[in-house]
Write a protein that holds these residues in place. Structure first.
Motif, PDB file in Angstrom:
ATOM      1  N   ILE B  19      10.517   0.341   5.304  1.00 55.72           N
ATOM      2  CA  ILE B  19       9.725   0.771   6.821  1.00 55.72           C
ATOM      3  C   ILE B  19       8.580  -0.307   6.735  1.00 55.72           C
ATOM      4  CG2 ILE B  19       8.563   2.411   7.983  1.00 55.72           C
ATOM      5  CD1 ILE B  19      10.445   4.410   6.544  1.00 55.72           C
ATOM      6  N   THR B  20       8.517  -0.704   7.950  1.00 54.90           N
ATOM      7  CA  THR B  20       7.307  -1.404   8.572  1.00 54.90           C
ATOM      8  C   THR B  20       6.779  -1.056   9.635  1.00 54.90           C
ATOM      9  OG1 THR B  20       8.028  -3.641   7.166  1.00 54.90           O
ATOM     10  CG2 THR B  20       6.454  -3.850   9.074  1.00 54.90           C
ATOM     11  N   ALA B  61      -0.212  -2.121   2.309  1.00 55.99           N
ATOM     12  CA  ALA B  61      -0.933  -2.552   3.471  1.00 55.99           C
ATOM     13  C   ALA B  61      -1.521  -4.123   3.423  1.00 55.99           C
ATOM     14  CB  ALA B  61      -2.002  -1.596   3.637  1.00 55.99           C
ATOM     15  N   THR B  62      -1.203  -4.773   4.362  1.00 54.36           N
ATOM     16  CA  THR B  62      -1.348  -6.145   4.558  1.00 54.36           C
ATOM     17  C   THR B  62      -2.302  -6.569   5.867  1.00 54.36           C
ATOM     18  OG1 THR B  62       0.517  -7.044   5.522  1.00 54.36           O
ATOM     19  CG2 THR B  62       0.475  -6.920   3.306  1.00 54.36           C
ATOM     20  N   ILE B  63      -3.117  -7.361   5.718  1.00 53.84           N
ATOM     21  CA  ILE B  63      -3.888  -7.968   7.131  1.00 53.84           C
ATOM     22  C   ILE B  63      -4.106  -9.049   6.986  1.00 53.84           C
ATOM     23  CG2 ILE B  63      -6.086  -7.533   5.916  1.00 53.84           C
ATOM     24  CD1 ILE B  63      -7.144  -6.479   8.569  1.00 53.84           C
ATOM     25  N   SER B  71      -0.085  -4.933   8.650  1.00 56.23           N
ATOM     26  CA  SER B  71       1.305  -4.299   8.593  1.00 56.23           C
ATOM     27  C   SER B  71       1.102  -3.098   7.631  1.00 56.23           C
ATOM     28  CB  SER B  71       2.493  -5.121   8.088  1.00 56.23           C
ATOM     29  OG  SER B  71       2.767  -6.025   9.123  1.00 56.23           O
ATOM     30  N   LEU B  72       1.497  -2.156   7.761  1.00 57.68           N
ATOM     31  CA  LEU B  72       1.776  -0.975   6.585  1.00 57.68           C
ATOM     32  C   LEU B  72       3.362  -0.909   6.398  1.00 57.68           C
ATOM     33  CD1 LEU B  72       0.577   1.318   4.971  1.00 57.68           C
ATOM     34  CD2 LEU B  72       1.315   2.808   7.197  1.00 57.68           C
ATOM     35  N   HIS B  73       3.618  -1.136   4.996  1.00 62.20           N
ATOM     36  CA  HIS B  73       5.284  -1.120   4.564  1.00 62.20           C
ATOM     37  C   HIS B  73       5.280   0.191   3.528  1.00 62.20           C
ATOM     38  CE1 HIS B  73       5.584  -5.193   5.886  1.00 62.20           C
ATOM     39  NE2 HIS B  73       4.346  -5.340   5.032  1.00 62.20           N
TER      40      HIS B  73
END
Lengths: 113, 110
Positions: B19-20, B61-63, B71-73
């Motif tokens: 999920i993203t 989490a990436t930024i 994004s939250l995966h």
């Protein structure tokens, strides 16, 4: 630590009455936040304290709302007089600073009839 | 005008799916928070990040500060991941407010 403690968990009151919500932050945290959550507006920051001093209250909706933090372990959010549109869930959160992870209390569900 | 936009608003996934959830913001920030709100109403802070990537268990989490996007995966999603995920940003230069996304409601079906 017990985490952030809020009381009461539920409050039902009549329009015009004074309502006081209470919060005990996590010991050692120097920042405290009061939020309001409604279906229409989502989460909103009402006021932010740092070292017991209100830093930003621009989110407080009107003069009927006031917040105090008399010491590092206690804060209150007061609504006087309350109105039906104040019905919401009010969360308190604490952290080691504005840019640090926040720990949320369980919230107070306020219903004003 | 919303300073923080999340997508999708609602998401239904089968257990096990990747999920993203996306968050875009329009203000300069110092950090970004991802929050999880359980069906019972409690809010938990998942991540606070200012650059790169963070991982906690199945959550990543990436930024990208330049693109103003995070994004939250969720890997190997599980029904207990069903919750509302909220992106929140404290603006860097406009006082001490927080801007919140409207949240992404995730339902993971067994």
């Amino acid at each position: 630590d017990a985490g952030v403690i809020q009381s009461p968990r539920h409050e039902v009151t009549e329009m015009g009455q004074e309502v006081t919500l209470r919060c005990k932050p996590i010991s050692g945290h120097n920042s405290l936040f009061w939020y309001r959550q409604t279906m229409m507006r989502g989460l909103e920051l009402l006021i932010y304290f740092n070292n017991n001093v209100p830093i930003d209250d621009s989110g407080m909706p009107e003069d009927r709302f006031s917040a105090k933090m008399p010491n590092a372990s206690f804060s209150t959010l007061k609504i006087q007089p309350s109105e039906p549109r104040d019905s919401a869930v009010y969360f308190c959160a604490s952290s080691s600073g504005r840019l640090y992870e926040q720990y949320f209390g369980p919230g107070t569900r306020l219903t004003v009839t | 005008k919303n300073e923080v936009e999340q997508s999708p608003q609602n998401l239904t996934a089968q257990e096990g799916e990747f999920i993203t959830i996306n968050c875009s913001y329009s203000v300069g920030i110092s950090a970004l928070h991802w929050l999880q709100q359980h069906p019972g109403g409690g809010i938990v802070s998942l991540f606070m990040l200012s650059s790169g990537k963070k991982k906690h268990g199945r959550l990543i989490a990436t930024i990208n500060i330049q693109e103003k996007h995070s994004s939250l995966h969720i890997t190997a999603s599980h029904p207990r991941d069903s919750a509302v995920y909220i992106c929140a940003v404290p603006p860097a230069n406009t006082g001490n407010q927080f801007y919140f996304g409207t949240g992404t409601s995730l339902t993971v079906i067994p």
